[in-house]
Design a protein around this motif. Structure first.
Motif, mmCIF file in Angstrom:
data_model
loop_
_atom_site.group_PDB
_atom_site.id
_atom_site.type_symbol
_atom_site.label_atom_id
_atom_site.label_comp_id
_atom_site.label_asym_id
_atom_site.label_seq_id
_atom_site.Cartn_x
_atom_site.Cartn_y
_atom_site.Cartn_z
ATOM 1 N N MET A 1 41.415 -34.292 27.580
ATOM 2 C CA MET A 1 42.325 -35.627 27.190
ATOM 3 C C MET A 1 41.559 -36.898 27.363
ATOM 4 N N LYS A 2 40.771 -36.957 28.424
ATOM 5 C CA LYS A 2 40.140 -38.222 29.218
ATOM 6 C C LYS A 2 39.035 -38.120 27.998
ATOM 7 N N VAL B 1 38.701 -27.630 41.941
ATOM 8 C CA VAL B 1 39.140 -27.045 40.911
ATOM 9 C C VAL B 1 39.801 -25.708 41.187
ATOM 10 N N TYR C 1 56.163 -35.068 28.789
ATOM 11 C CA TYR C 1 55.661 -34.076 29.755
ATOM 12 C C TYR C 1 57.056 -33.232 30.188
ATOM 13 N N MET D 1 53.842 -39.518 23.935
ATOM 14 C CA MET D 1 53.857 -38.275 24.656
ATOM 15 C C MET D 1 54.844 -37.920 25.669
ATOM 16 N N ARG E 1 43.441 -25.277 41.469
ATOM 17 C CA ARG E 1 44.436 -25.536 40.381
ATOM 18 C C ARG E 1 44.181 -24.436 39.289
ATOM 19 N N LEU F 1 50.040 -26.706 30.193
ATOM 20 C CA LEU F 1 49.668 -27.054 31.268
ATOM 21 C C LEU F 1 49.695 -26.011 32.273
ATOM 22 N N ALA F 2 48.468 -25.654 32.992
ATOM 23 C CA ALA F 2 48.689 -24.800 33.896
ATOM 24 C C ALA F 2 47.903 -25.479 35.241
ATOM 25 N N GLY F 3 46.596 -25.272 35.295
ATOM 26 C CA GLY F 3 45.791 -25.794 36.321
ATOM 27 C C GLY F 3 45.288 -27.077 35.735
ATOM 28 N N GLY F 4 45.346 -27.426 34.784
ATOM 29 C CA GLY F 4 44.933 -28.913 34.026
ATOM 30 C C GLY F 4 43.427 -29.212 34.051
ATOM 31 N N SER F 5 42.733 -28.365 34.563
ATOM 32 C CA SER F 5 41.136 -28.755 34.684
ATOM 33 C C SER F 5 40.466 -28.642 33.310
ATOM 34 N N LEU G 1 42.792 -31.756 31.057
ATOM 35 C CA LEU G 1 43.043 -33.069 31.576
ATOM 36 C C LEU G 1 41.566 -33.744 31.091
ATOM 37 N N VAL G 2 40.436 -32.915 31.279
ATOM 38 C CA VAL G 2 39.016 -33.330 30.848
ATOM 39 C C VAL G 2 39.158 -33.661 29.517
ATOM 40 N N ASP H 1 54.355 -27.854 31.163
ATOM 41 C CA ASP H 1 54.037 -27.562 32.591
ATOM 42 C C ASP H 1 54.459 -26.330 32.988
ATOM 43 N N GLU I 1 44.957 -35.089 21.943
ATOM 44 C CA GLU I 1 46.049 -36.028 22.254
ATOM 45 C C GLU I 1 47.368 -35.423 22.293
#
Lengths: 750, 158, 286
Positions: C36-37, C101, C3, C1, C104, C26-30, C33-34, C48, C42
Motif C-alpha cells: 500500500m505504501k 516483523v 476497514y 476505503m 506480526r 489483513l493478517a500480519g500486514g507486513s 502495508l508495504v 482484518d 489500493e
C-alpha cells in the motif's frame, strides 16, 4: 591560535574526561526534536513530483487540474522560481537541482511541487499534474559517460583544466592534476611495478532521518525555517539567495539532526518548501520519503581509478601515478580533484602524479559523504601498495612504515607536513594484539592507511555568564555526534569550573554570526577554538570586574581554577573571588559578563589512521564475515574520548558496509532499482563484531589543546582494509567495490 | 470523514483517536497523538526506527494500521522512564555513549527492552541478532551492544 | 476505503464474496502495508482476520499440527513441540523480516503474497504441508505448492481464504532443514533458498525425501529428481554433489538486483547440500 606551550605538561581537569552529553536525556526519552518533529498551526503538507526518467526534455507541465483540487493551496514549477543567481554557476546548478528548469536529469529529479491541507490531498494532487517528457539517451555508468561517444548530458560543459580548451562539449567538466617530480623517469628506475584499475560503485550516506523541514513565509517577507541540517547558516544563505530574500529576514533554526555525514550540507527541498509557503501564505511541512532520499538527495561519486606504483628493491617507492574518474551527477563538480589530492597523501614520494576527471552522469547530484572522495582513492592506492609490498617481499606494515610521510615531507598534493600521525599509527598497528590473533581456514587479514585534511572555517561563539554564575555557550556548528559535550568541557576547562555549570546550545541564524557548516571534521576543532577564544575574552572581563570589586589594578589579578586571585605583596591576602561571586555582582560592576569570538579557525590539523580487518569468506557462496576490526587514529587531543571512539567506530562501520554490500543499482532504463533499506544494504548489528579503537595524540600545533578533526578519517581506510583482507582470504586481488558475494564468488571461480 | 474510532492504552494511559482506514499506527502516534519519540526512517519496516511494543510484542508501528490498535496496549519510549528515573537501558545508553545522532535510539530502546524481557542474560550474539531489526548509521553498534550488556546486568541485579 | 474486523470465518468469506471493489485480507500486514505504501495496491476493503478466534491458535493432535492463519511466526518459534518436529519449517518462518516483523507476519500471509523468495514456503513444501481453504462453496484442502502460481498470484478462487496450514504427524527418524542465502546476516530477502525434508529407514538410509528451492523460479520448485538422488542413500559426499548438480540444473532463476542467474544456480546447489546434510543429521537423532 597556536598550541599552548604548556600543552604537553598540562593536566586537563575537564578536557579528556567522559561526562554524559547535555542533549542525552532528551534523546533517550524521545523529547529531542528532529526535523519532522515540529509543527506549526495551519501548516500544509508539501510533496514533490519527480521525474521517472533518467534524461528527458520537459516539454510541458500542466498543473491546472492539481491546482483546482479542493484542499490544494499552492502548486509550483520552475516557472515560479526565477533565476536570481546572477551568473553564479554553482548556485544555478543548485536551483536547477531543486526544481528542473528545462530537462529532467535523473530518475527522481524534482519537476513540480504542491502544498495541500493533508497528505492524501497532496498525494492526489501530484497524480493530477501532467508532464510531457521527450526522452533523451541517458548514461549512468562513469566509464561509459567518460567515453567520447557517450550521450551528452549538458552541452555547455567544456572540460576546464585542459589546454587548449576543447572545442566540443563533453561529460567531463574538469581535469585536475597534482604532484611533483618526474613520474615517468622514476617508474623507469623501478624494480617492481604494480598497475591496476579499480572501480567503486555509488553509495549513500544512509542517515536514518529523511530530510524534513517546516517553512513559514509571512506576507512581509520574513521567514522561518525549521530544518535538519549540518549548516543552518549555509542553508539560510542559499535559500535566501535562490528566493530573492535578504538573509537577515530568514531565520533558520537547526533541529536535532538524525545523521548527515555530509548529505545535509546541501539544500534539496528546502527552497521548494519556502517557495510553496510564500505562494500559499501558510507554513509548509515537507518531509522526504525514504525512496526520495535515495533517489533525490546527494549520494557519493562512483569511481574508476587507474593506479601504477613502482618500488626499488630496497622497498622505497620511487614513483606513484594515478588517474581518477569520479561521477558528479548531472552538474559540474570537484570530487575527483579531492580524490587526486588525497590519493597518495600518506606517503613520502620523490615522484608522484595524480590526475582527476569529473564525469557527468544521469544520477542524482553528488554530495559530500564523510571525507568525500578519499575512501575510493585509498581503496585503489592501498590495494596496489599491498600488492607491491608482496612483490618487494616486505610485510605490508613495514613497507608502509618505510615509505610513510613525516614532518617535513612535501605532500603529494602540495603542502609540507608538520608533526603528523601516520608513522605512529603504523607503529601502533604493528604492535597491536590484533596482528597476533591466529587466522584459520578461509580467513584473511588486511590493513590500510587513510588521510583527511580536516577544515577550519568561519566560526562564531557566544559565552554568556548568567547572574547565578552558570554559563550559556551558544555555538553555530550543528551537533552531529556529541560536540555540545566537548565544547562544554572546553568552556569548563578554560573557566576552571565544573562541566555541569555549562550548557551549550546551537543558536539559530538570527542569534549568532555566520558559521560554516559542520563538515570537514571541523565541528569540535573550530568551535573549540572559538570557545577557548570566547572564554579567554570573558576571563579578561572577569578579571576587570574583580579588580573593580577589590579596587586594585587589573594587572594584579589572575584567573586560576575558576577564581580571580589577587597577586602581589599588597593584595596577596585578599580572599579569592569565585566566578559565581563576580557574576552575582555584575549588575553593579558594569552589566552582564560575556565573551564572544568571531574567527576563521585556521590550521586544522591533518589526521591519519591505520585500520586492521580480519575477514572469513565462505568459498562456496562468496559470503564475507568480518571477524575483527581495529581502528588506530590520531586525534591530536581527544576532548571527549568516548565520542572520539564513537567517530572511529561509526566511520569504520560505514566503510565496511561500503566495502561489502552497499551500492546504487541502476537498470538499463536508467532508473534506480534499490531506493530503500531492504535492497540498499547497510550493515545490521549482527553483521559486525566489536570495533576496537586506539586513540593516538600527536598534538596539532595550531590548536591550543592540539585538537585535530576526527569525524572523517575513519571512513577512509576501511574499503582498502577490507579489500586487502578479502584478497588475502581468497588469494585473488579484488578490484571492484562493493565486494558483494557474487563478486567474491566470481573471483574465486575465475 | 467517517473515521474509525479506536480505544487503546498507551504507556499505561487510556487513549482514544479517530483515524482513516489506511493510516498507520506510526502516523497516528506522531500526527494525532503527538508522540514524536516514535520516528519514521523508512515507512516500510526496514529500519526499526518506529519500533514500539504492542501487546508485549516488538513491532514496527509503520506496519500496523491505527485501526488494528483497538483494545491493544502500546508502549513507546516516552513511557520508559518513571518520572525522573531513567530506565536502566536509558541510563546505560547515556553512559556508554550508545547514541550519536540519536534518531535510532528510541527504536533501539524498545527493541532492547523487549529482548531483555524475553532473555534476561543474552550472549553478545543473541543481543546482535535480537537488535538486527534496528538500523544505526552512526555508532557501528559496538557501544549499543555494550550498553545492553551492562543494563542487562543491572536489571538482573547482578 | 473501508476497514472491517469480522469475528467469524463465515463473515470473512461473506465480505470477500460481496466486495464490489478490491478486497485485501489483513493478517500480519507486513506485506500488505508495504504494498500500500509503495502504491502497488489500493484496496477498497481491508478485512482484518485477527479477531477470528479460530484462526489464532496452533494445535497439536494425533494427526499433526494445525496452524491457524492469524498465528504470528514468532509464536511458531516459541512452540517447543513444533521446533522439535519441524525445525526446518520453524527456521523458514523465523527468518522472515526482522524481530519486529516476526511478531506480526504469518506463514499463510507469506504463502499468499506469493513472492518467489518467500522464506516459509520452501520448508512447508518440503514438509508436504497442506492448506485448509474455506470458500463460499465450503472447505477444501490443497498441497501448499499448489497455492502460489506466479509472483504475486495464487490459485485461490474468488472468495476463498486459507484458514490454516496442516502438517502431518511426524514420522520417526525424520528431519527437515531450511537455509537461505542473504548478503547480510539478517533483515534481508532470500537471494536463493533450499529446504529438504527426509525420513530414514531403520538402517539409516533415506527412505523418502522432498527437496524444494526458493527464489530460483517464479514459484517454489519441488524438485523430484533431487529427491530421487537422496532416496536410498546415506547422504554421503557423492550423493550431495549429485544433489547440488541436479538442483543447480533445476533452477529457472532470473537476473535481478538481488542476484544473477549464475549466482543463484551455483548457490542453490550449495544450499541444497547443506540442508540435506542438516536434515539427515536431525533425522538420525530421532
Amino acid at each position: 591560535m597556536n598550541l599552548d606551550p604548556s600543552h604537553s605538561k598540562r593536566s586537563f581537569s575537564s578536557v579528556g574526561t567522559r561526562p554524559i552529553r547535555p542533549d542525552g536525556v532528551d534523546k533517550v526519552t524521545g523529547r529531542a526534536r528532529y526535523g519532522a518533529d515540529f509543527n506549526m498551526p495551519g501548516q500544509l503538507v508539501g510533496r514533490i513530483l519527480r521525474s521517472p526518467h533518467a534524461h528527458a526534455m520537459i516539454r510541458k507541465i500542466d498543473t491546472s487540474k492539481a491546482a483546482q483540487l479542493p484542499g490544494v493551496k499552492a502548486v509550483l514549477t520552475a516557472a515560479d522560481l526565477p533565476d536570481l543567481t546572477n551568473g553564479d554557476a554553482a548556485m544555478y546548478d543548485i536551483l536547477d537541482n531543486c526544481m528542473a528548469r528545462k530537462k529532467a536529469l535523473y530518475d527522481g529529479h524534482a519537476v513540480a511541487a504542491v502544498a495541500a491541507i493533508d497528505a492524501r490531498t497532496a498525494k492526489q494532487a501530484l497524480k493530477l499534474i501532467e508532464v510531457e517528457y521527450e526522452l533523451l539517451p541517458h548514461v549512468t555508468d562513469v566509464d561509459q559517460a567518460f567515453a567520447p561517444d557517450a550521450p551528452l548530458i549538458n552541452d555547455t560543459i567544456f572540460t576546464t583544466g585542459v589546454d587548449p580548451k576543447p572545442d566540443c562539449p563533453s561529460n567531463v567538466s574538469m581535469r585536475s592534476q597534482f604532484g611533483h617530480g618526474d613520474v615517468d623517469a622514476g617508474m623507469a628506475k623501478a624494480d617492481f611495478v604494480v598497475e591496476r584499475t579499480f572501480k567503486t560503485e555509488q553509495t549513500h550516506q544512509g542517515y536514518i532521518e529523511p530530510h524534513a523541514c517546516v517553512a513559514s513565509v509571512g506576507s512581509d517577507g520574513t521567514a522561518d525555517l525549521w530544518v535538519c541540517t549540518q549548516g543552518h547558516f549555509v542553508y539560510r544563505q542559499h535559500c535566501a539567495q535562490l528566493l530573492g530574500m535578504d538573509a537577515s529576514k530568514l531565520r533558520v533554526t537547526s533541529s536535532e539532526i538524525g545523521g548527515g555525514f555530509g548529505g545535509k550540507t546541501h539544500v534539496w527541498a528546502e527552497p521548494v518548501a519556502l517557495a510553496l509557503s510564500r505562494k500559499a501564505g501558510r507554513p509548509v511541512k515537507l518531509v522526504m520519503t525514504r525512496d526520495e532520499v535515495f533517489r533525490a538527495s546527494g549520494p557519493t561519486s562512483a569511481t574508476s581509478i587507474d593506479v601504477k606504483i613502482g618500488a626499488l628493491r630496497d622497498g622505497t617507492i620511487i614513483a606513484a601515478d594515478a588517474t581518477l574518474r569520479y561521477s558528479c551527477g548531472p552538474y559540474a563538480g570537484a570530487w575527483a580533484e579531492v580524490g587526486a589530492m588525497t590519493a597518495f597523501a600518506c606517503y613520502k614520494l620523490e615522484n608522484v602524479r595524480t590526475v582527476g576527471y569529473e564525469v557527468l552522469v544521469n544520477r542524482p547530484k553528488t554530495a559530500a559523504y564523510r571525507a568525500p572522495s578519499a575512501p575510493m582513492a585509498a581503496f585503489a592506492v592501498e590495494s596496489a601498495i599491498d600488492e607491491l609490498a608482496k612483490k618487494v617481499g616486505m610485510d605490508p606494515v613495514d613497507f608502509r612504515i618505510r615509505n610513510a610521510a613525516q614532518e617535513g615531507t612535501k605532500a603529494s598534493y602540495g603542502p609540507v607536513y608538520g608533526p603528523i600521525g601516520i608513522g605512529p599509527t603504523l607503529e601502533a598497528v604493528k604492535n597491536h594484539p590484533h596482528m597476533k590473533a591466529p587466522l584459520g581456514k578461509n580467513q584473511g587479514r588486511g590493513m590500510a592507511c587513510g588521510f583527511w585534511f580536516n577544515f577550519g572555517g568561519q566560526t562564531c561563539t557566544d559565552l554568556n555568564i548568567g547572574m547565578d554564575g552558570t554559563v550559556s555557550l551558544a555555538v553555530g556548528t550543528v551537533d552531529v555526534g556529541g560536540s555540545r559535550a566537548s565544547l562544554s568541557l572546553v568552556a569548563a576547562e578554560e573557566l576552571g569550573i565544573d562541566y555541569s555549570q555549562v550548557r551549550a546550545v546551537i543558536a539559530d541564524t538570527s542569534s549568532l554570526g555566520y558559521n560554516d557548516m559542520t563538515d570537514g571534521s571541523r565541528g569540535t576543532f573550530s568551535s573549540s577554538m572559538a570557545t577557548i577564544s570566547a572564554a579567554r575574552n570573558a576571563i579578561k572581563i572577569l578579571r576587570e570586574r574583580a579588580a573593580q570589586m577589590w579596587d586594585i589594578p587589573v594587572e594584579d589579578v589572575t584567573w586560576e581554577k575558576g577564581h580571580a586571585v589577587a597577586k602581589g605583596e599588597t593584595h596577596g591576602n585578599l580572599p579569592k573571588l569565585s566566578l559565581k561571586e563576580i557574576a552575582a555582582a555584575a549588575g553593579t560592576t558594569g552589566g552582564p559578563i560575556a565573551g564572544h569570538s568571531e574567527i576563521v579557525a585556521d590550521g586544522a590539523g591533518v589526521s591519519f589512521a591505520t585500520h586492521i580487518c580480519d575477514i572469513e569468506v565462505d568459498p562456496e557462496t562468496g559470503a564475507a564475515k568480518v571477524l575483527r576490526y581495529t581502528v588506530v587514529q590520531d586525534a591530536g587531543k581527544a576532548v571527549h574520548p568516548t565520542y572520539v571512539e564513537g567517530q572511529y567506530q561509526g566511520g569504520a562501520a560505514q566503510g565496511i558496509g561500503w566495502a561489502l554490500n552497499e551500492e546504487y543499482i541502476y537498470g538499463k532504463d536508467g532508473r534506480l532499482q534499490n531506493a530503500g533499506f531492504l535492497d540498499y544494504r547497510i550493515p545490521v548489528c549482527s553483521d559486525l563484531p566489536m570495533i576496537d579503537t586506539q586513540i593516538l595524540e600527536i598534538p596539532n600545533p595550531n590548536h591550543p589543546y592540539g585538537v585535530r578533526g576526527v569525524g572523517e578519517t575513519s571512513i577512509v581506510p576501511p574499503l582498502a582494509a577490507v579489500a586487502n583482507a578479502v584478497s588475502n582470504a581468497v588469494g585473488v586481488r579484488m578490484q571492484h567495490i562493493p565486494m558483494s558475494p557474487p563478486r567474491i564468488l566470481a573471483a574465486l571461480d575465475a | 470523514m467517517a473515521g474509525i474510532a479506536v480505544s487503546t492504552k498507551i504507556n499505561g494511559d487510556n487513549a482514544e483517536f479517530l483515524c482513516h482506514p489506511d493510516e498507520t499506527l506510526l502516523d497516528v502516534l506522531r500526527d494525532r497523538l503527538g508522540l514524536m519519540g516514535v520516528k519514521e526512517g523508512c515507512g516500510t519496516g526496514d529500519c526499526g526506527a518506529c519500533s514500539i511494543i504492542l501487546d508485549d510484542r516488538l513491532v514496527c508501528s509503520c506496519l500496523v494500521l491505527g485501526a488494528e490498535a483497538e483494545g491493544g496496549r502500546i508502549e513507546t519510549v516516552e513511557g520508559m522512564a518513571q518520572g525522573d528515573q531513567l530506565h536502566p537501558l536509558q541510563q546505560k545508553f547515556l553512559e556508554h555513549a550508545a547514541l550519536q545522532c540519536g534518531i535510532c535510539t528510541p527504536g533501539f530502546l524498545m527493541a532492547a527492552k523487549d529482548l531483555l524481557a524475553k532473555n534476561p542474560d543474552p550472549t553478545e550474539e543473541e543481543i546482535r541478532f535480537g537488535l538486527a531489526g534496528n538500523l544505526c548509521r552512526c555508532t557501528g553498534y559496538d557501544k549499543i551492544v555494550r550498553a545492553v550488556q551492562d543494563a542487562a546486568g543491572v536489571m538482573r541485579g547482578a | 476505503m473501508r476497514y472491517i474486523r469480522p469475528s467469524s470465518l463465515e463473515d470473512a468469506v461473506g465480505l470477500l464474496v460481496e466486495a464490489s471493489g478490491k478486497a485485501a485480507i489483513l493478517a500480519g500486514g507486513s506485506d500488505l502495508l508495504v504494498r500500500m505504501k509503495g502504491g502497488f495496491i489500493e484496496p477498497d476493503l481491508i478485512i482484518d482476520i485477527k479477531a477470528i478466534d479460530a484462526l489464532k491458535h496452533m494445535t497439536e493432535s494425533e494427526d499433526g499440527f494445525v496452524i491457524g492463519a492469524a498465528v504470528p511466526c514468532a509464536v511458531l518459534g516459541e512452540n517447543a513441540a513444533l521446533r522439535r518436529a519441524w525445525p526446518g519449517v520453524v527456521e523458514g518462518a523465523n527468518l522472515i523480516g526482522s524481530k519486529q516483523v516476526q511478531g506480526r507476519c504469518t506463514i499463510v500471509g507469506n504463502l499468499c503474497n506469493a513472492s518467489p523468495a518467500a522464506d516459509s514456503v520452501p520448508a512447508l513444501v518440503a514438509a508436504g504441508a497442506k492448506a485448509l481453504i474455506r470458500g463460499p462453496a465450503g472447505s477444501r484442502i490443497a498441497a501448499v505448492e499448489m497455492v502460489p502460481v506466479g509472483p504475486g498470484k495464487t490459485s485461490l478462487a474468488s472468495g476463498e481464504i486459507i484458514e490454516a496450514i496442516l502438517l502431518d504427524k511426524r514420522q520417526p527418524r525424520s528431519g527437515d532443514a531450511y537455509q537461505r542465502f542473504t548478503p547480510r546476516t539478517e533483515m534481508d530477502i532470500a537471494v536463493v533458498s533450499a529446504a529438504v525434508n527426509l525420513t530414514l529407514d531403520d538402517q539409516g538410509i533415506v527412505q523418502s525425501a522432498r527437496v524444494a528451492l526458493g527464489a530460483a523460479a517464479p514459484t517454489v520448485l519441488l524438485v523430484e529428481e533431487a529427491a530421487a538422488v537422496l532416496t536410498g542413500s546415506r547422504v554421503d559426499d557423492g550423493t550431495l554433489n549429485r544433489l547440488a548438480e541436479v538442483c543447480s540444473g533445476a533452477c529457472r532463476p532470473i537476473d535481478d538486483k538481488r542476484g544473477t542467474v549464475e549466482f543463484r544456480r551455483k548457490v542453490a546447489g550449495v544450499l541444497a547440500k547443506r540442508v540435506a546434510l542438516t536434515a539427515y543429521q536431525r533425522a538420525g537423532q530421532k
